[in-house]
Design an enzyme around this catalytic site. Structure first.
Site, PDB file in Angstrom:
ATOM      1  N   GLY A 175      43.761  46.637 -11.015  1.00 20.54           N
ATOM      2  CA  GLY A 175      42.319  46.413 -10.935  1.00 20.54           C
ATOM      3  C   GLY A 175      41.612  47.566 -10.261  1.00 20.54           C
ATOM      4  O   GLY A 175      42.228  48.490  -9.719  1.00 20.54           O
ATOM      5  N   GLY A 211      31.255  45.465  -9.248  1.00 20.32           N
ATOM      6  CA  GLY A 211      31.542  44.341  -8.369  1.00 20.32           C
ATOM      7  C   GLY A 211      32.047  43.117  -9.119  1.00 20.32           C
ATOM      8  O   GLY A 211      32.659  42.227  -8.522  1.00 20.32           O
ATOM      9  N   ARG A 250      51.050  41.145 -18.121  1.00 18.31           N
ATOM     10  CA  ARG A 250      50.361  42.068 -19.040  1.00 18.31           C
ATOM     11  C   ARG A 250      50.541  43.525 -18.619  1.00 18.31           C
ATOM     12  O   ARG A 250      50.387  44.433 -19.432  1.00 18.31           O
ATOM     13  CB  ARG A 250      48.871  41.730 -19.106  1.00 18.31           C
ATOM     14  N   CYS A 290      31.875  42.313  -0.300  1.00 14.35           N
ATOM     15  CA  CYS A 290      31.394  43.697  -0.263  1.00 14.35           C
ATOM     16  C   CYS A 290      29.962  43.809   0.267  1.00 14.35           C
ATOM     17  O   CYS A 290      29.656  44.697   1.072  1.00 14.35           O
ATOM     18  CB  CYS A 290      31.483  44.312  -1.656  1.00 14.35           C
ATOM     19  N   HIS A 295      26.553  49.333  -4.288  1.00 13.35           N
ATOM     20  CA  HIS A 295      25.603  48.262  -4.018  1.00 13.35           C
ATOM     21  C   HIS A 295      24.478  48.784  -3.125  1.00 13.35           C
ATOM     22  O   HIS A 295      24.718  49.590  -2.212  1.00 13.35           O
ATOM     23  CB  HIS A 295      26.287  47.106  -3.284  1.00 13.35           C
ATOM     24  N   ARG A 338      22.351  41.298  -9.889  1.00  8.09           N
ATOM     25  CA  ARG A 338      23.208  42.261 -10.590  1.00  8.09           C
ATOM     26  C   ARG A 338      22.307  43.239 -11.335  1.00  8.09           C
ATOM     27  O   ARG A 338      21.408  42.824 -12.080  1.00  8.09           O
ATOM     28  CB  ARG A 338      24.132  41.547 -11.579  1.00  8.09           C
ATOM     29  N   ASN A 389      30.857  49.835  -3.199  1.00  9.03           N
ATOM     30  CA  ASN A 389      31.346  48.461  -3.100  1.00  9.03           C
ATOM     31  C   ASN A 389      32.845  48.344  -3.322  1.00  9.03           C
ATOM     32  O   ASN A 389      33.482  47.397  -2.850  1.00  9.03           O
ATOM     33  CB  ASN A 389      30.613  47.571  -4.104  1.00  9.03           C
ATOM     34  N   ARG A 432      38.350  33.193   3.564  1.00 11.01           N
ATOM     35  CA  ARG A 432      37.262  33.709   4.406  1.00 11.01           C
ATOM     36  C   ARG A 432      36.617  32.654   5.286  1.00 11.01           C
ATOM     37  O   ARG A 432      36.167  32.942   6.398  1.00 11.01           O
ATOM     38  CB  ARG A 432      36.180  34.346   3.528  1.00 11.01           C
TER      39      ARG A 432
END
Length: 333
Positions: free
Chosen positions: A13, A162, A40, A131, A240, A233, A312, A100
């Site tokens: 990622g 993001g 994958r 972020c 960001h 967004r 970000n 979190r």
């Protein structure tokens, strides 16, 4: 210096790739790097310190012998595999929302609340904040220490990255498409501004907005601080931006804020109103939080406005995670 076995969950990622790059750039003491992903990616490789390292399948992996495990593959993956990693003896730094909001799990920004790590060993899990929260609180912490912030209003302008690599690929295709995208498409990111990030709560706020509320209160250890957020967004690949208005308990001058922020770790101030942070310049490939347009709020007593920009993927995710590990090595293990 001790060397550590480091696993990266979600190695393919955007955040995972950046974690691997930063581990090398910052000369983190890696004995062995173990990139992990789904089936994958089992035939893919990553590059680290000149070596071609094959990605291993997370479902088949035994975490025994891993010292640090960085998770950035989504909350469901963390929910399933973090307990396994911890049970095998790893210290987990989790970059998802899974842990979190659990009171006993430290939620840490090293420039803001490093002392939250003191009791990390009770769970061996440290949560990396969202972020948008990270960059905002890095910029606000020096002010909060001097004048105590009582209220925050923030509008975020969050880049496409993001939302992950898949969404970034969709956005890139929309930009080069010969046809104007269908305006009814909920995945229309090009030429568009979308005032929703995450599902809506019963109170009408989107999840990304509530993250700013919950995480600010936890990191600042202040349940009374009021946070009102609108998360948007925008058609920007990386970086960001946030328009932040704060109210403080006592007056603080703009010049004092400039001096405070300029002398604070991880912050760069652009004090001239003719020069201000921009995502395309200051929000991609950068490690600092950039602050500009610092000025008095004309509507609120003891009010200050700031414009905040950061990468970000780096400071908002990968870099903050590595800084947590570096702090653990330096002070706690």
């Amino acid at each position: 210096m001790s060397q550590y076995n480091v696993a990266i969950v979600g190695a393919t990622g955007l955040v995972g790739e950046t974690l691997i790059s930063l581990l090398e750039d910052r000369e983190f003491p890696v004995s062995s790097l173990i990139p992990l992903a789904s089936e994958r990616s089992q035939n893919k490789h990553v590059q680290f310190k000149g070596q071609d390292i094959k990605i291993q399948v997370l479902n088949d992996f035994n975490f025994t012998g891993v010292d640090f495990a960085f998770f950035s593959a989504g909350a469901l993956v963390s929910e399933q595999f973090v307990p396994t990693a911890v049970k095998a003896g790893a210290i987990v730094i989790d970059n998802t929302s899974q842990f979190r909001y659990q009171d006993h799990i430290p939620l840490v920004i090293p420039e803001v609340n490093p002392d939250a790590l003191i009791n990390f060993s009770s769970t061996n899990i440290i949560a990396n904040p969202n972020c948008s929260t990270i960059q905002m609180l890095v910029a606000l912490q020096p002010i909060h220490q001097i004048a105590k912030i009582t209220k925050i209003n923030v509008s975020t302008y969050q880049s496409i990255s993001g939302a992950g690599r898949k969404t970034l690929d969709i956005f890139n295709q929309q930009l080069i498409s010969d046809e104007y995208p269908n305006s009814d498409d909920p995945m229309l990111f090009a030429h568009n501004v979308i005032p929703q990030i995450g599902e809506f709560d019963e109170n009408g706020h989107a999840l990304e907005e509530m993250k700013l509320v919950w995480e600010t209160q936890k990191i600042f250890n202040d349940q009374e601080i009021r946070v009102n957020a609108t998360a948007v967004r925008v058609p920007v690949r990386f970086g960001h931006a946030e328009a932040v208005s704060i109210q403080t308990e006592k007056p603080i001058a703009v010049n004092e804020i400039n001096c405070l922020l300029q002398s604070s770790a991880g912050i760069k101030v652009l004090p001239d109103n003719e020069s201000y942070p921009l995502p395309i310049i200051h929000g991609e490939g950068t490690d600092d939080v950039f602050v500009g347009r610092i000025r008095k709020d004309l509507t609120t007593e003891n009010g200050i406005n700031l414009w905040i920009v950061a990468d970000n993927i780096r400071k908002g995710a990968a870099l903050n995670s590595i800084q947590i590990a570096e702090l653990l090595i330096k002070s706690y293990i």
